[in-house]
Motif scaffolding. Sequence first.
Motif, PDB file in Angstrom:
ATOM      1  N   UNK A 113       0.886  -1.509  -0.420  1.00  0.00           N
ATOM      2  CA  UNK A 113      -0.183  -0.089  -0.280  1.00  0.00           C
ATOM      3  C   UNK A 113       0.729   0.850  -0.154  1.00  0.00           C
ATOM      4  N   UNK A 114       2.143   1.217   0.378  1.00  0.00           N
ATOM      5  CA  UNK A 114       2.937   2.607  -0.203  1.00  0.00           C
ATOM      6  C   UNK A 114       3.855   3.382   0.595  1.00  0.00           C
ATOM      7  N   UNK A 115       3.802   1.781   1.685  1.00  0.00           N
ATOM      8  CA  UNK A 115       4.556   2.434   2.574  1.00  0.00           C
ATOM      9  C   UNK A 115       6.026   2.673   2.238  1.00  0.00           C
ATOM     10  N   UNK A 153      -2.495   7.518  -1.359  1.00  0.00           N
ATOM     11  CA  UNK A 153      -1.881   7.929   0.059  1.00  0.00           C
ATOM     12  C   UNK A 153      -2.734   8.620   0.735  1.00  0.00           C
ATOM     13  N   UNK A 154      -3.564   8.079   1.423  1.00  0.00           N
ATOM     14  CA  UNK A 154      -3.677   8.233   2.442  1.00  0.00           C
ATOM     15  C   UNK A 154      -4.215   6.663   3.646  1.00  0.00           C
ATOM     16  N   UNK A 175      -3.923  16.063   8.276  1.00  0.00           N
ATOM     17  CA  UNK A 175      -5.158  15.118   9.211  1.00  0.00           C
ATOM     18  C   UNK A 175      -6.644  15.554   7.788  1.00  0.00           C
ATOM     19  N   UNK A 176      -7.163  14.840   7.257  1.00  0.00           N
ATOM     20  CA  UNK A 176      -8.645  14.808   6.895  1.00  0.00           C
ATOM     21  C   UNK A 176      -9.487  13.697   7.070  1.00  0.00           C
ATOM     22  N   UNK A 177      -9.882  14.393   8.291  1.00  0.00           N
ATOM     23  CA  UNK A 177     -10.804  13.730   9.572  1.00  0.00           C
ATOM     24  C   UNK A 177     -10.517  12.688  10.013  1.00  0.00           C
ATOM     25  N   UNK A 178      -9.895  10.855   9.757  1.00  0.00           N
ATOM     26  CA  UNK A 178     -10.252  10.103  10.806  1.00  0.00           C
ATOM     27  C   UNK A 178      -8.477   9.546   9.988  1.00  0.00           C
ATOM     28  N   UNK A 179      -8.517  10.180   9.219  1.00  0.00           N
ATOM     29  CA  UNK A 179      -7.788   9.813   8.264  1.00  0.00           C
ATOM     30  C   UNK A 179      -6.172  10.576   7.966  1.00  0.00           C
ATOM     31  N   UNK A 180      -5.088   9.791   7.733  1.00  0.00           N
ATOM     32  CA  UNK A 180      -3.989  11.502   7.229  1.00  0.00           C
ATOM     33  C   UNK A 180      -3.564  10.827   5.749  1.00  0.00           C
ATOM     34  N   UNK A 181      -3.630  12.242   4.862  1.00  0.00           N
ATOM     35  CA  UNK A 181      -3.352  12.167   3.392  1.00  0.00           C
ATOM     36  C   UNK A 181      -1.686  12.980   3.148  1.00  0.00           C
ATOM     37  N   UNK A 183       1.417  14.483   1.237  1.00  0.00           N
ATOM     38  CA  UNK A 183       1.565  15.409   0.441  1.00  0.00           C
ATOM     39  C   UNK A 183       1.898  14.791  -0.907  1.00  0.00           C
ATOM     40  N   UNK A 184       1.062  16.172  -1.539  1.00  0.00           N
ATOM     41  CA  UNK A 184       0.867  15.710  -3.150  1.00  0.00           C
ATOM     42  C   UNK A 184       3.075  16.275  -3.731  1.00  0.00           C
ATOM     43  N   UNK A 185       3.611  16.763  -3.219  1.00  0.00           N
ATOM     44  CA  UNK A 185       4.434  17.092  -3.947  1.00  0.00           C
ATOM     45  C   UNK A 185       5.579  15.289  -3.302  1.00  0.00           C
ATOM     46  N   UNK A 186       5.501  14.675  -2.146  1.00  0.00           N
ATOM     47  CA  UNK A 186       5.790  13.329  -1.494  1.00  0.00           C
ATOM     48  C   UNK A 186       4.895  12.428  -2.109  1.00  0.00           C
ATOM     49  N   UNK A 187       4.022  12.187  -3.237  1.00  0.00           N
ATOM     50  CA  UNK A 187       2.815  11.929  -4.103  1.00  0.00           C
ATOM     51  C   UNK A 187       3.342  11.692  -5.253  1.00  0.00           C
ATOM     52  N   UNK A 188       4.186  13.038  -5.604  1.00  0.00           N
ATOM     53  CA  UNK A 188       3.934  13.063  -7.043  1.00  0.00           C
ATOM     54  C   UNK A 188       5.720  12.191  -7.620  1.00  0.00           C
ATOM     55  N   UNK A 189       6.052  11.925  -6.125  1.00  0.00           N
ATOM     56  CA  UNK A 189       7.619  11.225  -6.698  1.00  0.00           C
ATOM     57  C   UNK A 189       7.393   9.480  -6.590  1.00  0.00           C
TER      58      UNK A 189
END
Length: 279
Positions: A113-115, A153-154, A175-181, A183-189
Motif C-alpha cells: 500500500x505504499x509505505x 496516499x491516505x 489530517x483529513x477527518x480520521x485519516x492522514x493524506x 503531501x502532493x509533493x511526496x505523492x508525485x515522486x
Amino acid sequence: MSLGAREFDFVRDLVRTESAIVLDAGKEYLVESRLLPLARAAGHPDVTSYVAEVALRRQPRSRTAVVEALTTNETSWFRDNDPFTALRTTVLPALAETRTRRSIRIWCAACSTGQEPYSVAMTVLDSPLLAGFDVTIVATDLSEEVLAKGRRGEYSQLEVNRGLPASLLVRHFTREGLSWRISPQLRSRVDFKQLNLLRPYTSLGRFDIVFMRNVLIYFDQATKQDILRRVRQVTAPDGYLFLGAAEMTRGLDDKWEREPAGRSALYRVREEDRSCVPW
C-alpha cells in the motif's frame, strides 16, 4: 462448513500459477479467513461454495480477486529501519558521486500500500547530496487494490503509527477527518505500476537501487533463482539490491555478493560479472 480439499487444491494451484506464492498443506485456515469477505460479498454461505463457483465460471475478475486476497500485504513505514539507514548513509552518497547525469532510478517491488516507496521518497528528500538530482521511484505490486491505496496516499491513524516518526508525519501529511493524506509533493515522486514478478521486468527500465524486501521468502527455490537473475538484468552494473533480513542470494544466484552496510547488508553484482560501465 470448513474448506473442502478439492477447493483448497484449486486455490493453491491458482495462486501458484498466477503469483508463484506457495500455499502449503495446512494453510486452509488462511485461505478461509482471506476469502470469507469475498464469499459473503458474493452472497455465498461459506468459502467452499464461493470457490466452487469461481472454479466453475472461470471469470478472470473473480480469479484475480482470489489471488489478490491471498497475497501478503504486510508493510510499515521505514520497516526494520536499518536498511533505510544504509540507504541514507551509504547508498545515496555513493550514487551522488558516481551519477554524473544527476539521475537516479529506484524500484520498490511488491510495494503493497505504499509505505515502503514513500519511506524511500522521504529519505531521498532528506539527502542534501541529492539536491538537483532527478530521482524516480517506481513502485510495483501484483494487486491493483493495494496500488490504488498507495496512489491515494491516505492512511489511518493505526497505519501511520506503524513506524512513521512524528516529525515526518507533521512535515509530509495533512489530517483529513480520521485519516492522514500524504503531501502532493511526496505523492508525485512515486509512480505506482501493476506488475506480476513472474512476468518480464524489462519494460520498467534500469535501476540504480532495487528494494525487494521480504518477497523471496514466499517462493520456491526455482522461482527465487529466476527472480534474482532477472533483477540483475534491470539493475545497473554498480547498483544495489536490498533484500529482507531473512533472505539471501547465496546458493541461488552467486553473481550477487553481500556487502555489509552498518547493521544492515546490501547485495551487488560481483565486480567480475559487471558487463558495462555505470550509466
